[in-house]
Design a protein around this motif. Structure first.
Motif, PDB file in Angstrom:
ATOM      1  N   VAL A 205     -22.671  33.635 -11.311  1.00  0.00           N
ATOM      2  CA  VAL A 205     -22.123  32.502 -11.425  1.00  0.00           C
ATOM      3  C   VAL A 205     -20.906  33.431 -11.801  1.00  0.00           C
ATOM      4  N   ILE A 206     -19.753  33.031 -11.145  1.00  0.00           N
ATOM      5  CA  ILE A 206     -18.480  34.542 -11.226  1.00  0.00           C
ATOM      6  C   ILE A 206     -17.759  32.951 -12.128  1.00  0.00           C
ATOM      7  N   TRP A 207     -17.022  33.241 -13.019  1.00  0.00           N
ATOM      8  CA  TRP A 207     -15.781  33.327 -13.116  1.00  0.00           C
ATOM      9  C   TRP A 207     -14.835  34.102 -12.858  1.00  0.00           C
ATOM     10  N   GLY A 208     -14.385  33.584 -11.524  1.00  0.00           N
ATOM     11  CA  GLY A 208     -13.350  34.647 -10.570  1.00  0.00           C
ATOM     12  C   GLY A 208     -13.259  34.078  -9.919  1.00  0.00           C
ATOM     13  N   GLY A 209     -12.935  34.690  -8.476  1.00  0.00           N
ATOM     14  CA  GLY A 209     -13.624  35.042  -6.945  1.00  0.00           C
ATOM     15  C   GLY A 209     -14.779  35.104  -6.560  1.00  0.00           C
ATOM     16  N   ILE A 210     -14.199  34.671  -5.050  1.00  0.00           N
ATOM     17  CA  ILE A 210     -15.177  35.226  -4.081  1.00  0.00           C
ATOM     18  C   ILE A 210     -14.974  35.583  -2.297  1.00  0.00           C
ATOM     19  N   ARG A 211     -14.790  35.703  -1.444  1.00  0.00           N
ATOM     20  CA  ARG A 211     -14.579  36.115  -0.403  1.00  0.00           C
ATOM     21  C   ARG A 211     -15.398  35.612   0.547  1.00  0.00           C
ATOM     22  N   ASP A 212     -14.768  35.385   2.132  1.00  0.00           N
ATOM     23  CA  ASP A 212     -15.756  35.416   3.072  1.00  0.00           C
ATOM     24  C   ASP A 212     -16.900  34.635   2.507  1.00  0.00           C
ATOM     25  N   LEU A 213     -16.099  33.145   2.229  1.00  0.00           N
ATOM     26  CA  LEU A 213     -16.460  31.778   1.938  1.00  0.00           C
ATOM     27  C   LEU A 213     -17.924  31.440   3.131  1.00  0.00           C
ATOM     28  N   GLU A 214     -17.170  31.257   4.340  1.00  0.00           N
ATOM     29  CA  GLU A 214     -18.025  31.262   5.593  1.00  0.00           C
ATOM     30  C   GLU A 214     -19.431  31.980   5.746  1.00  0.00           C
ATOM     31  N   GLN A 215     -19.336  33.040   5.287  1.00  0.00           N
ATOM     32  CA  GLN A 215     -20.410  33.774   5.741  1.00  0.00           C
ATOM     33  C   GLN A 215     -21.284  33.758   4.573  1.00  0.00           C
ATOM     34  N   VAL A 216     -20.875  33.253   2.739  1.00  0.00           N
ATOM     35  CA  VAL A 216     -21.908  33.000   2.150  1.00  0.00           C
ATOM     36  C   VAL A 216     -22.512  32.061   2.282  1.00  0.00           C
ATOM     37  N   ARG A 217     -21.612  30.926   2.961  1.00  0.00           N
ATOM     38  CA  ARG A 217     -22.744  29.906   2.524  1.00  0.00           C
ATOM     39  C   ARG A 217     -23.912  30.250   4.233  1.00  0.00           C
ATOM     40  N   SER A 218     -23.681  30.731   4.812  1.00  0.00           N
ATOM     41  CA  SER A 218     -25.000  30.930   5.991  1.00  0.00           C
ATOM     42  C   SER A 218     -25.710  31.911   5.541  1.00  0.00           C
ATOM     43  N   ILE A 219     -25.790  32.660   4.475  1.00  0.00           N
ATOM     44  CA  ILE A 219     -26.931  32.910   4.434  1.00  0.00           C
ATOM     45  C   ILE A 219     -27.818  32.032   3.260  1.00  0.00           C
ATOM     46  N   PRO A 220     -29.045  32.137   4.263  1.00  0.00           N
ATOM     47  CA  PRO A 220     -30.312  31.068   3.704  1.00  0.00           C
ATOM     48  C   PRO A 220     -31.081  30.696   2.054  1.00  0.00           C
ATOM     49  N   ASP A 221     -30.956  29.778   1.701  1.00  0.00           N
ATOM     50  CA  ASP A 221     -31.145  29.755   0.211  1.00  0.00           C
ATOM     51  C   ASP A 221     -30.481  30.144  -0.940  1.00  0.00           C
ATOM     52  N   ILE A 222     -28.997  30.076  -0.751  1.00  0.00           N
ATOM     53  CA  ILE A 222     -28.547  31.091  -1.880  1.00  0.00           C
ATOM     54  C   ILE A 222     -27.360  30.107  -2.381  1.00  0.00           C
ATOM     55  N   GLN A 223     -27.681  30.256  -3.660  1.00  0.00           N
ATOM     56  CA  GLN A 223     -26.373  29.690  -4.446  1.00  0.00           C
ATOM     57  C   GLN A 223     -25.072  30.339  -5.407  1.00  0.00           C
ATOM     58  N   VAL A 224     -24.173  30.782  -5.038  1.00  0.00           N
ATOM     59  CA  VAL A 224     -22.852  30.890  -5.998  1.00  0.00           C
ATOM     60  C   VAL A 224     -22.145  30.081  -6.627  1.00  0.00           C
ATOM     61  N   TYR A 225     -21.621  30.325  -7.719  1.00  0.00           N
ATOM     62  CA  TYR A 225     -20.823  29.151  -8.809  1.00  0.00           C
ATOM     63  C   TYR A 225     -19.521  30.268  -8.963  1.00  0.00           C
ATOM     64  N   TYR A 226     -18.353  29.396  -8.183  1.00  0.00           N
ATOM     65  CA  TYR A 226     -17.205  30.476  -8.234  1.00  0.00           C
ATOM     66  C   TYR A 226     -15.850  29.887  -8.771  1.00  0.00           C
ATOM     67  N   ARG A 227     -14.689  30.116  -9.675  1.00  0.00           N
ATOM     68  CA  ARG A 227     -13.359  29.596  -9.497  1.00  0.00           C
ATOM     69  C   ARG A 227     -12.784  29.805  -8.711  1.00  0.00           C
ATOM     70  N   GLY A 228     -12.489  30.488  -7.668  1.00  0.00           N
ATOM     71  CA  GLY A 228     -11.706  30.145  -6.266  1.00  0.00           C
ATOM     72  C   GLY A 228     -11.901  31.092  -5.275  1.00  0.00           C
ATOM     73  N   VAL A 229     -11.428  30.701  -4.445  1.00  0.00           N
ATOM     74  CA  VAL A 229     -11.337  31.974  -3.481  1.00  0.00           C
ATOM     75  C   VAL A 229     -10.543  32.302  -3.076  1.00  0.00           C
ATOM     76  N   ASP A 230      -9.972  33.871  -1.990  1.00  0.00           N
ATOM     77  CA  ASP A 230      -9.664  34.752  -1.665  1.00  0.00           C
ATOM     78  C   ASP A 230      -9.620  35.403  -0.596  1.00  0.00           C
ATOM     79  N   PRO A 231      -9.082  36.006   0.077  1.00  0.00           N
ATOM     80  CA  PRO A 231      -9.276  36.899   1.454  1.00  0.00           C
ATOM     81  C   PRO A 231      -9.327  38.358   0.643  1.00  0.00           C
ATOM     82  N   THR A 232      -8.584  38.235  -0.580  1.00  0.00           N
ATOM     83  CA  THR A 232      -7.930  39.744  -0.849  1.00  0.00           C
ATOM     84  C   THR A 232      -9.997  40.167  -1.049  1.00  0.00           C
ATOM     85  N   PRO A 233      -9.942  41.626  -0.656  1.00  0.00           N
ATOM     86  CA  PRO A 233     -10.544  42.471  -1.361  1.00  0.00           C
ATOM     87  C   PRO A 233     -10.448  42.487  -2.950  1.00  0.00           C
ATOM     88  N   ILE A 234     -12.188  43.418  -3.591  1.00  0.00           N
ATOM     89  CA  ILE A 234     -11.944  43.121  -5.662  1.00  0.00           C
ATOM     90  C   ILE A 234     -10.886  44.792  -5.013  1.00  0.00           C
TER      91      ILE A 234
END
Length: 308
Positions: free
Chosen positions: A156-185
């Motif tokens: 659960v991330i009160w911030g951003g994530i990237r690689d949304l398509e890749q993350v969605r393809s990971i079996p059985d994962i669930q991530v909560y997030y505030r927004g998506v951006d392509p930039t690295p952290i």
């Protein structure tokens, strides 16, 4: 950087009387975590709210929906919280945190430190101070690491994530997030690990302590205090039984919705509920529940209170 010690985590969670992890976090039994998968947000939220825990729910985006298109449960998230908080980087403080991490044998960046310390059925709960641009706490690689470390795959991330398509393809994962951006952290620093964290803003802000049980569903995330989980599971099961009975009684016009929707049921209705559970096949999962508290409330209340 403040990495809370075992003693400090125990001091944060004094109402928990059970087993603990080596880092001091409450270790709620797996059977309670398993039970939560079969319960709804409203069933779990109500007993917490009634005990004064009114700031435990966070509405937030999820990588995957809770339900499939056919209405089947897809990817709820249930696990034990490992918390971490971050702030914008400052050179002198950043040097302090890197030096402390080096003493512990930790390498990489401070988002990796959290993930490297996860264990089975953990959920990373991250206050990334609502940073999305260059605040992408995980992408494809680190989300894969979370899944590998925890089994259930959760954050659960009160911030951003990237690689949304890749993350969605990971079996059985669930991530909560505030927004998506392509930039690295980048340009960030850890201010605490296994500490209290705030997620959300204003009146919608919530708090999570290390060892809280994270319940993620389609609406968002509920943080259940560890010492309340057993009672919450039992109360949730009672809500399920009362709903099953209540829907039946409404459908045959035995009771009105106004009579059903009260917090304290009268003794006559409780007698009928207990009889229903005992004799109807649908009541079998609830036959081990103790209703003595409800009978005591009925005796002390001349009329029911409005339900939440």
């Amino acid at each position: 950087m403040i990495i809370y010690s075992r003693e400090e985590v125990m001091a944060l969670t004094p109402l928990w009387k059970g087993e603990r992890f080596p880092d001091g976090r409450p270790k709620v039994a797996d059977r309670y975590l398993d039970a939560l998968y079969n319960m709804s947000l409203e069933e779990l939220w109500k007993p917490i709210f009634m005990q004064g825990y009114t700031n435990q729910f966070l509405a937030i985006n999820s990588v995957n929906p809770e339900f499939t298109e056919k209405g089947e449960v897809n990817r709820k998230l249930v696990g034990r919280a490992v918390t971490a908080a971050y702030a914008p980087a400052r050179p002198d403080y950043l040097d302090v945190t890197v030096a402390e991490a080096k003493k512990l044998g930790w390498t990489g960046t401070s988002n990796q430190w959290v993930i490297d310390n996860l264990v089975d059925r953990d959920v990373a709960v991250i206050d990334m101070y609502d940073k999305i641009y260059e605040g992408t706490f995980v992408g494809g690689n680190l989300a894969t690491a979370i899944k590998t470390k925890t089994g259930n795959g959760g954050a659960v991330i009160w911030g951003g994530i990237r690689d949304l398509e890749q993350v969605r393809s990971i079996p059985d994962i669930q991530v909560y997030y505030r927004g998506v951006d392509p930039t690295p952290i980048r340009d960030f620093v850890m201010t605490g690990m296994n500490c209290p964290v705030r997620l959300g803003a204003g009146r919608e802000a919530t708090i999570c302590l290390p060892g809280d049980i994270v319940y993620g569903c389609s609406g968002g995330v509920l943080f259940i205090p560890a010492h309340l989980v057993a009672d919450v599971v039992d109360d949730g099961a009672k809500t399920q039984a009362k709903d099953l009975f209540g829907f039946e009684m409404i459908s045959i016009n035995r009771f009105t919705t106004a009579e059903i929707d009260v917090h304290v049921w009268p003794k006559e209705m409780l007698d009928m509920l207990v009889d229903f559970i005992k004799n109807d096949p649908r009541g079998e999962p609830y036959r081990n529940l103790d209703w003595s508290r409800e009978y005591e409330l009925a005796e002390n209340s001349s009329d029911g209170q409005s339900a939440l």
